[in-house]
Design an enzyme around this catalytic site. Structure first.
Site, PDB file in Angstrom:
ATOM      1  N   ILE A   1      29.418  37.047  46.464  1.00  0.00           N
ATOM      2  CA  ILE A   1      30.845  37.094  46.772  1.00  0.00           C
ATOM      3  C   ILE A   1      31.201  38.572  46.861  1.00  0.00           C
ATOM      4  CG2 ILE A   1      31.462  36.930  44.319  1.00  0.00           C
ATOM      5  CD1 ILE A   1      34.027  35.516  45.123  1.00  0.00           C
ATOM      6  N   SER A   2      31.832  38.977  47.946  1.00  0.00           N
ATOM      7  CA  SER A   2      32.046  40.399  48.214  1.00  0.00           C
ATOM      8  C   SER A   2      32.993  41.040  47.205  1.00  0.00           C
ATOM      9  CB  SER A   2      32.604  40.601  49.624  1.00  0.00           C
ATOM     10  OG  SER A   2      31.665  40.225  50.599  1.00  0.00           O
TER      11      SER A   2
END
Length: 211
Positions: free
Chosen positions: A61-62
């Site tokens: 997840i960025s």
């Protein structure tokens, strides 16, 4: 969103403002989105740190700053229909779906796509179309798109994606291998103007391989 998560998400939005994010709708979307719901419970305590986190299958997840930065760049063209390449956890899609009328998103890893769909449904976000497929090819039958966001790093800009842009449309994409550059590519007729934004680090965009 419970009170603790709501406070944490608001604090995250404030930290992004301090980091240079100025688009108010983007900051509001971050403040309204419970990031812990897009992570395994064991990582929930790190949900509101400004860092990328693993989500399984070799994916992440960025970092919230990058999510917000890419989103505010994409919104500059005031898109009505957006294509996201790399659904992943669904967090970026949750942000986008609050800001654009129509979102299409493609994921090549089936298990991640199933989880993302469930999470986004629980958040009552229903303006999203999902596809299990090869992100390099985009989603031509749903196009053209006013904007396309790619959430994994391509070795080069995929022609299949730029061809799915409307005239004046924008592609936001990290490009490179060891060293990656976030690019904003704008379509002007049959020509494309590329602008380098900043150095980034993403997992690679896999070409033609489904999982």
């Amino acid at each position: 969103m419970d009170r603790l998560a709501s406070t944490s998400a608001l604090n995250l939005a404030r930290s992004l403002y301090e980091a240079g994010i100025r688009d108010e709708p983007v900051l509001k979307a971050v403040a309204n989105t419970p990031r812990e719901r897009f992570l395994d419970a064991a990582l929930g305590h790190k949900a509101y740190e400004n860092t990328a986190l693993p989500i399984g299958q070799g994916q992440t997840i960025s970092q919230p700053y990058i999510v917000a930065r890419m989103t505010e760049i994409l919104l500059q063209c005031q898109p009505q229909k957006v294509l996201e390449i790399g659904t992943g956890s669904g967090y970026q899609a949750a942000i986008l779906a609050q800001l654009v009328p129509q979102l299409c998103t493609v994921e090549r890893i089936k298990s991640l796509q199933i989880q993302a769909r469930q999470r986004l449904k629980k958040l009552d976000l229903h303006n999203i179309a999902f596809k299990y497929g090869d992100g390099w090819q985009g989603w031509p039958s749903k196009g053209p798109y006013d904007a396309i966001m790619v959430t994994a790093a391509a070795a080069s800009v995929p022609n299949a994606l730029t061809e799915q842009l409307t005239d004046g449309g924008v592609l936001v994409i990290p490009v490179g291998e060891a060293s990656q550059q976030l690019l904003k590519v704008t379509r002007k007729g049959n020509q494309y103007v590329s602008e380098a934004i900043e150095i980034v680090r993403f997992v690679p965009l896999i070409n033609g391989e489904l999982a």
